[in-house]
Scaffold this motif. Structure first.
Motif, PDB file in Angstrom:
ATOM      1  N   ILE A   1       0.824  -1.295   0.068  1.00 58.48           N
ATOM      2  CA  ILE A   1      -0.005  -0.012   0.250  1.00 58.48           C
ATOM      3  C   ILE A   1       0.847   1.128  -0.030  1.00 58.48           C
ATOM      4  CG2 ILE A   1      -1.794   1.224   1.358  1.00 58.48           C
ATOM      5  CD1 ILE A   1      -2.615  -1.520   2.563  1.00 58.48           C
ATOM      6  N   ASP A   2       0.476   2.143  -0.995  1.00 58.73           N
ATOM      7  CA  ASP A   2       1.461   3.515  -1.020  1.00 58.73           C
ATOM      8  C   ASP A   2       0.230   4.577  -0.812  1.00 58.73           C
ATOM      9  OD1 ASP A   2       3.662   2.069  -2.128  1.00 58.73           O
ATOM     10  OD2 ASP A   2       3.073   2.547  -4.163  1.00 58.73           O
ATOM     11  N   GLY A   3       0.840   5.608  -0.247  1.00 60.21           N
ATOM     12  CA  GLY A   3      -0.192   6.896   0.047  1.00 60.21           C
ATOM     13  C   GLY A   3       0.168   7.496   1.400  1.00 60.21           C
ATOM     14  N   PRO A   4      -0.451   8.477   1.536  1.00 64.35           N
ATOM     15  CA  PRO A   4      -1.396   9.019   0.361  1.00 64.35           C
ATOM     16  C   PRO A   4      -0.813   9.586  -0.813  1.00 64.35           C
ATOM     17  CG  PRO A   4      -1.191  10.444   2.575  1.00 64.35           C
ATOM     18  CD  PRO A   4      -0.574   9.141   2.598  1.00 64.35           C
ATOM     19  N   LEU A   5      -1.315   9.420  -1.789  1.00 67.11           N
ATOM     20  CA  LEU A   5      -0.857  10.178  -3.384  1.00 67.11           C
ATOM     21  C   LEU A   5      -2.239  10.987  -3.728  1.00 67.11           C
ATOM     22  CD1 LEU A   5      -2.103   8.207  -5.850  1.00 67.11           C
ATOM     23  CD2 LEU A   5      -0.557   6.535  -4.489  1.00 67.11           C
TER      24      LEU A   5
ATOM     25  N   HIS B   1      -0.697  -2.421  -4.492  1.00 68.88           N
ATOM     26  CA  HIS B   1       0.038  -3.194  -5.408  1.00 68.88           C
ATOM     27  C   HIS B   1      -0.159  -4.619  -5.240  1.00 68.88           C
ATOM     28  CE1 HIS B   1       2.360   0.123  -7.081  1.00 68.88           C
ATOM     29  NE2 HIS B   1       1.921   0.647  -5.770  1.00 68.88           N
ATOM     30  N   PHE B   2      -0.910  -5.502  -5.850  1.00 68.41           N
ATOM     31  CA  PHE B   2      -1.140  -6.902  -5.758  1.00 68.41           C
ATOM     32  C   PHE B   2      -0.072  -7.620  -6.602  1.00 68.41           C
ATOM     33  CE2 PHE B   2      -5.048  -4.721  -5.391  1.00 68.41           C
ATOM     34  CZ  PHE B   2      -5.714  -5.144  -4.350  1.00 68.41           C
ATOM     35  N   LYS B   3       0.715  -8.353  -5.821  1.00 67.09           N
ATOM     36  CA  LYS B   3       1.423  -9.287  -6.631  1.00 67.09           C
ATOM     37  C   LYS B   3       1.171 -10.763  -6.690  1.00 67.09           C
ATOM     38  CE  LYS B   3       5.002  -6.429  -5.457  1.00 67.09           C
ATOM     39  NZ  LYS B   3       5.927  -5.850  -4.467  1.00 67.09           N
ATOM     40  N   CYS B   4       0.810 -11.394  -7.717  1.00 62.63           N
ATOM     41  CA  CYS B   4       0.141 -12.730  -7.914  1.00 62.63           C
ATOM     42  C   CYS B   4       0.540 -13.435  -9.174  1.00 62.63           C
ATOM     43  CB  CYS B   4      -1.352 -12.355  -8.126  1.00 62.63           C
ATOM     44  SG  CYS B   4      -1.873 -11.830  -9.747  1.00 62.63           S
ATOM     45  N   LEU B   5       0.384 -14.727  -9.024  1.00 69.17           N
ATOM     46  CA  LEU B   5       0.702 -15.653 -10.224  1.00 69.17           C
ATOM     47  C   LEU B   5      -0.584 -15.600 -11.275  1.00 69.17           C
ATOM     48  CD1 LEU B   5       2.480 -18.516  -8.281  1.00 69.17           C
ATOM     49  CD2 LEU B   5       3.497 -16.528  -9.514  1.00 69.17           C
ATOM     50  N   ALA B   6      -0.426 -15.812 -12.467  1.00 71.40           N
ATOM     51  CA  ALA B   6      -1.302 -15.945 -13.450  1.00 71.40           C
ATOM     52  C   ALA B   6      -2.557 -16.678 -12.920  1.00 71.40           C
ATOM     53  CB  ALA B   6      -0.764 -16.435 -15.113  1.00 71.40           C
TER      54      ALA B   6
END
Length: 106
Positions: free
Chosen positions: A32-36, A55-60
């Motif tokens: 999680i980034d922010g606040p932006l 930002h979600f990092k996932c596999l296909a």
């Protein structure tokens, strides 16, 4: 590996969505980034709002269910949803992601 992005108006919503995704094993990591500050047009008007980006990092194999879940719990009428394919992923990180995604949720 894929990276999916969305934004929400509050840190509370960001934390709620991130926790739900990890609990359901739909992504291996959520940052999680922010606040932006976001500038955009909405219903014909220029807007400027403070948001938090997830930002979600996932596999296909996780991507379709991740999208369904996030969009079903998202507080916006028209949420941002972008999915980007990672061109290169470190071998150790990818191995960790594969092992993490194959572990069933509690």
């Amino acid at each position: 590996m894929l990276i999916a992005l969305t934004t929400v108006a509050s840190r509370t919503d960001a934390d709620r969505i991130a926790a739900g995704v990890i609990t359901r094993n739909l992504a291996v990591c959520v940052q999680i980034d922010g606040p932006l500050v976001s500038h955009y047009r909405w219903q014909g008007r220029a807007e400027c709002t403070e948001e938090f980006r997830l930002h979600f990092k996932c596999l296909a194999g996780q991507a379709a269910e991740l999208e369904r879940h996030v969009l079903s719990v998202h507080p916006y009428d028209t949420p941002e949803w972008l999915v980007i394919r990672a061109e290169r992923v470190g071998e150790k990180y990818l191995s960790w992601a594969q092992a993490s995604s194959s572990t069933p949720p509690p």
